[in-house]
Design a protein around this motif. Structure first.
Motif, short mmCIF file in Angstrom:
data_model
loop_
_atom_site.label_atom_id
_atom_site.label_comp_id
_atom_site.label_asym_id
_atom_site.label_seq_id
_atom_site.Cartn_x
_atom_site.Cartn_y
_atom_site.Cartn_z
N ARG A 105 -2.65 2.79 8.34
CA ARG A 105 -3.28 1.48 8.19
C ARG A 105 -2.28 0.34 8.33
NH1 ARG A 105 -7.32 1.74 3.05
NH2 ARG A 105 -8.03 -0.18 4.09
N GLY A 106 -0.98 0.62 8.11
CA GLY A 106 0.04 -0.41 8.25
C GLY A 106 0.94 -0.51 7.04
N PHE A 107 1.59 -1.68 6.90
CA PHE A 107 2.63 -1.88 5.90
C PHE A 107 2.07 -2.53 4.64
CE2 PHE A 107 6.08 -4.36 3.97
CZ PHE A 107 7.06 -3.39 3.85
N LEU A 108 2.43 -1.96 3.50
CA LEU A 108 2.03 -2.47 2.19
C LEU A 108 3.28 -2.85 1.41
CD1 LEU A 108 -0.35 -2.71 0.02
CD2 LEU A 108 0.42 -0.45 -0.75
N GLU A 109 3.36 -4.08 0.93
CA GLU A 109 4.50 -4.48 0.13
C GLU A 109 4.45 -3.76 -1.23
OE1 GLU A 109 5.62 -8.60 -0.05
OE2 GLU A 109 4.36 -9.07 1.68
N ILE A 110 5.64 -3.52 -1.78
CA ILE A 110 5.73 -2.81 -3.06
C ILE A 110 4.96 -3.54 -4.15
CG2 ILE A 110 7.35 -2.22 -4.92
CD1 ILE A 110 9.31 -1.27 -2.85
N THR A 111 4.97 -4.86 -4.12
CA THR A 111 4.27 -5.63 -5.15
C THR A 111 2.76 -5.43 -5.11
OG1 THR A 111 4.29 -7.52 -3.63
CG2 THR A 111 6.04 -7.42 -5.28
N ASP A 112 2.23 -4.93 -3.98
CA ASP A 112 0.78 -4.70 -3.85
C ASP A 112 0.40 -3.24 -4.03
OD1 ASP A 112 0.11 -7.39 -3.32
OD2 ASP A 112 0.73 -7.16 -1.22
N GLU A 113 1.36 -2.43 -4.47
CA GLU A 113 1.10 -0.99 -4.55
C GLU A 113 -0.09 -0.67 -5.45
OE1 GLU A 113 3.38 3.14 -5.93
OE2 GLU A 113 4.47 1.24 -5.85
N ASP A 114 -0.25 -1.38 -6.54
CA ASP A 114 -1.32 -1.08 -7.49
C ASP A 114 -2.60 -1.86 -7.22
OD1 ASP A 114 0.33 0.72 -8.87
OD2 ASP A 114 1.21 -0.90 -10.07
N THR A 115 -2.61 -2.67 -6.17
CA THR A 115 -3.81 -3.42 -5.82
C THR A 115 -4.83 -2.50 -5.15
OG1 THR A 115 -2.50 -5.42 -5.48
CG2 THR A 115 -4.72 -5.39 -4.53
N PRO A 116 -6.08 -2.48 -5.60
CA PRO A 116 -7.08 -1.61 -4.96
C PRO A 116 -7.22 -1.96 -3.48
CG PRO A 116 -7.91 -2.47 -7.05
CD PRO A 116 -6.64 -3.20 -6.76
N ARG A 117 -7.36 -0.92 -2.64
CA ARG A 117 -7.49 -1.13 -1.21
C ARG A 117 -8.89 -0.74 -0.75
NH1 ARG A 117 -2.38 -0.34 -2.37
NH2 ARG A 117 -2.39 1.90 -2.76
N SER A 118 -9.41 -1.53 0.17
CA SER A 118 -10.78 -1.31 0.64
C SER A 118 -10.86 -0.03 1.46
CB SER A 118 -11.24 -2.49 1.48
OG SER A 118 -10.38 -2.68 2.60
N THR A 119 -11.98 0.66 1.34
CA THR A 119 -12.26 1.86 2.13
C THR A 119 -13.66 1.72 2.69
OG1 THR A 119 -13.02 3.02 0.14
CG2 THR A 119 -10.71 3.31 0.76
N GLY A 120 -14.16 2.79 3.30
CA GLY A 120 -15.51 2.75 3.83
C GLY A 120 -15.54 2.57 5.34
N ALA A 121 -16.71 2.14 5.83
CA ALA A 121 -16.94 2.04 7.26
C ALA A 121 -15.98 1.05 7.91
CB ALA A 121 -18.38 1.63 7.53
#
Length: 226
Positions: A105-121
């Motif tokens: 999906r790409g690059f995620l900053e460490i500060t956003d590691e615990d942020t919920p990520r969208s899934t689905g269609a």
């Protein structure tokens, strides 16, 4: 005189060898530039549907467009991004019809590691890729933490229960994830620098040969004077 001739012979042989190495690197440069041009052409081609049996040999950078579903599970691969710093590549299972493949999906900053990520269609445009990032110094992955240290398609597919096929997304799938599309920036092309180095060494070899030849000539005993 014999010592001078021997020195000149060594100088000639060394110079010829160094010049040959420089020419060889120039030939390698032409080959690498042609290869990069072909890869860029393949990467930038019009996207097609996901083929039935993609392989590293037949579809190494194939551009595709697919509709499917991003599933909840994921692996984080330790990575870094210039001017941003350390972070992760987010690898998720992506269901396409009756198949499931890997999605980078790409690059995620460490500060956003615990942020919920969208899934689905989702409709994803990107390129198939089989990165060669694992070597003898790569640490083993930590499956419990879902942490990998290189994109090992085979082991990631086994962990997430997918086909060993990786799609690198060029479209954004989440506000916190920056797509990192496939390009040629990670393929080294240092042949010009190597060629310049060899040619400069050849020049140094010539200068040093000339210098030592002069010293040897100066040290030779002079003939008798009248």
């Amino acid at each position: 005189m014999r010592r001078i001739l021997f020195l000149l012979l060594i100088g000639l042989a060394g110079t010829a060898t160094l010049v040959w190495l420089g020419v060889w690197q120039m030939q390698r440069l032409a080959w690498k530039e042609d290869m990069l041009a072909r890869i860029e052409s393949e990467i930038g081609a019009a996207p097609v549907p996901l083929p039935d049996n993609p392989t590293p040999a037949t579809t190494p950078f194939l551009p595709v467009i697919v509709e499917g579903e991003i599933l909840d599970d994921e692996i984080l691969v330790l990575a870094s991004l210039k001017k941003v710093g350390p972070g992760y590549r987010v690898i998720a299972p992506f269901r396409v019809g009756g198949r499931t493949i890997l999605l980078d999906r790409g690059f995620l900053e460490i500060t956003d590691e615990d942020t919920p990520r969208s899934t689905g269609a989702a409709e994803i445009t990107g390129n198939l890729h089989w990165p060669d990032e694992v070597d003898g110094f790569t640490p083993d992955p930590d499956p419990e933490a879902r942490l990998w240290f290189a994109r090992d398609v085979t082991s990631m597919a086994a962990e997430l229960g997918t086909e060993p096929v990786l799609l690198i997304a060029a479209t954004r799938t989440d506000p916190t994830i920056l797509p990192m599309p496939v390009d040629t920036s990670g393929i080294p092309n240092d042949h010009l620098q190597y060629a310049i180095t060899w040619f400069l060494l050849a020049l140094v070899w010539v200068v040093m040969t000339w210098f030592f030849a002069r010293r040897l000539r100066a040290s030779e005993p002079k003939g008798p004077t009248t």
